[in-house]
Structure formats: structure tokens, C-alpha cells
Scaffold this motif. Structure first.
Motif, short mmCIF file in Angstrom:
data_model
loop_
_atom_site.label_atom_id
_atom_site.label_comp_id
_atom_site.label_asym_id
_atom_site.label_seq_id
_atom_site.Cartn_x
_atom_site.Cartn_y
_atom_site.Cartn_z
N TYR A 117 0.85 -1.18 0.00
CA TYR A 117 0.00 0.00 0.00
C TYR A 117 0.89 1.23 0.00
N ASN A 118 0.63 2.18 -0.88
CA ASN A 118 1.50 3.33 -1.03
C ASN A 118 0.77 4.65 -0.91
N CYS A 119 1.45 5.63 -0.35
CA CYS A 119 0.97 7.01 -0.32
C CYS A 119 2.11 7.92 -0.74
N GLN A 120 1.76 8.97 -1.45
CA GLN A 120 2.76 9.94 -1.89
C GLN A 120 2.03 11.27 -2.12
N ASN A 121 2.54 12.34 -1.54
CA ASN A 121 1.94 13.67 -1.69
C ASN A 121 0.45 13.68 -1.35
N ASN A 122 0.10 13.06 -0.25
CA ASN A 122 -1.29 12.98 0.22
C ASN A 122 -2.22 12.20 -0.69
N LEU A 123 -1.69 11.45 -1.63
CA LEU A 123 -2.47 10.56 -2.47
C LEU A 123 -2.11 9.13 -2.08
N CYS A 124 -3.11 8.30 -1.97
CA CYS A 124 -2.86 6.90 -1.60
C CYS A 124 -3.52 5.97 -2.60
N GLU A 125 -2.99 4.77 -2.67
CA GLU A 125 -3.59 3.73 -3.50
C GLU A 125 -3.45 2.40 -2.80
N ARG A 126 -4.49 1.62 -2.85
CA ARG A 126 -4.40 0.24 -2.41
C ARG A 126 -3.91 -0.54 -3.63
N ASN A 127 -2.99 -1.45 -3.42
CA ASN A 127 -2.48 -2.23 -4.54
C ASN A 127 -3.52 -3.27 -4.92
#
Length: 166
Positions: A117-127
Motif C-alpha cells: 500500500y503506497n501514499c505519496q503527496n497525500n495521495l494513496c492507492e491500495r495495490n
């Protein structure tokens, strides 16, 4: 003349019976690479929009896409890239991450590199391609692969279905 006609008919029949299509519903075919990546040359790419993310028969798309009011997940688009056609090097990227993908030898299933699971610059995504994270990855069965629709199913502890459109 009759001899030539007879053998031409047999040859035509063999060609028709041994096509590359392996799926009743339109999965892998001789144009599958072009359908998935938008071309069969190196650096060909095509963006696909997530239409359905189903878990155990329940539509869970709203929980992982933009604007659901509960999370800031951004799982709404995936770009598949044919990085190097000659080397069969394939990749995919979303708004957050970039990783490789591979096909099983018989091309009935597709596997995606393991990413948590990743977040970057206040954006997240579930793989979504590795829903039950483990170090071995997750293979998806290709149910349908047409120019404008991709359907994948998979199961481990739960059953999953992904539908993408272009």
C-alpha cells in the motif's frame, strides 16, 4: 485439380481450428498485446479505467476510487506499457507507483510485481493487483481481453474481480 482442392480444404480447416484464441469470452488472442498495450512495439502504452473492483461478489469500487469521502485512494486508472517488445519487458503504472508485470507461459494469467500500500503527496492507492499482500505475488486469470475491456479474476483467501475499460 481435385487433389489440390482436397488438400487446400484440409489446410484451411486446420488453420481455422488452431487459432490463437484461448478463451471463450475473448481472453488472449493473437492481438492481445496490441489490445492491452495499445501496440506491439517498444514503449507502446495504453491507459485503462477501473470500472469494477469486486471482493467476494461485492462491488467495492467506491471504497478505493477518488471522491468516496472516506479515503483519499486514487485507484481509478492504470497505464500498461510494453517497455521492450523484444525482451518481453512489461510494466504498469498508476498515479502513485510503477512496477513490472509478467504473463504465465500459457498466457492465461498475469502477475504483477509485489508492492505494498503506497501514499505519496497525500495521495494513496491500495495495490489492487496484490490484494492479499504476500512476498510471492498474485496471479490473475485473464477472463476477457478485448480492445476496450479487460476482465481479471483471482482468488486466495477471498475472490476478486477487476474490470477495466478503455
Amino acid at each position: 485439380m481435385r487433389f489440390i482442392f482436397k488438400y487446400s480444404f484440409i489446410l484451411l480447416l486446420l488453420v481455422l481450428l488452431t487459432t490463437c484464441k484461448k478463451y471463450e469470452d475473448g481472453g488472449w488472442s493473437n492481438v492481445a498485446i496490441k489490445h492491452l498495450f495499445g501496440g506491439n512495439e517498444s514503449n507502446s502504452n495504453k491507459s485503462w479505467k477501473l470500472k469494477l473492483y469486486e471482493v467476494n461478489g461485492i462491488d467495492s469500487t467506491a471504497y478505493i476510487t477518488t471522491g468516496n469521502g472516506v479515503t483519499n485512494f486514487q485507484n481509478d486508472e492504470v497505464k500498461f506499457t510494453l517497455t521492450n517488445a523484444r525482451a518481453h519487458d512489461y510494466s504498469y503504472n498508476t498515479k502513485i507507483y510503477y512496477a513490472g508485470l509478467r504473463f504465465q507461459e500459457d498466457k492465461t494469467s498475469i502477475g504483477f510485481d509485489v508492492i505494498k500500500y503506497n501514499c505519496q503527496n497525500n495521495l494513496c492507492e491500495r495495490n489492487i493487483f496484490n490484494p492479499e499482500f504476500n512476498n510471492y505475488g498474485f496471479y490473475w486469470k485473464i477472463i476477457r481481453l478485448k480492445k476496450s475491456e479487460l476482465i481479471l479474476t483471482g482468488s486466495a483467501n477471498n475472490t476478486y474481480k477487476l474490470i477495466f475499460t478503455h
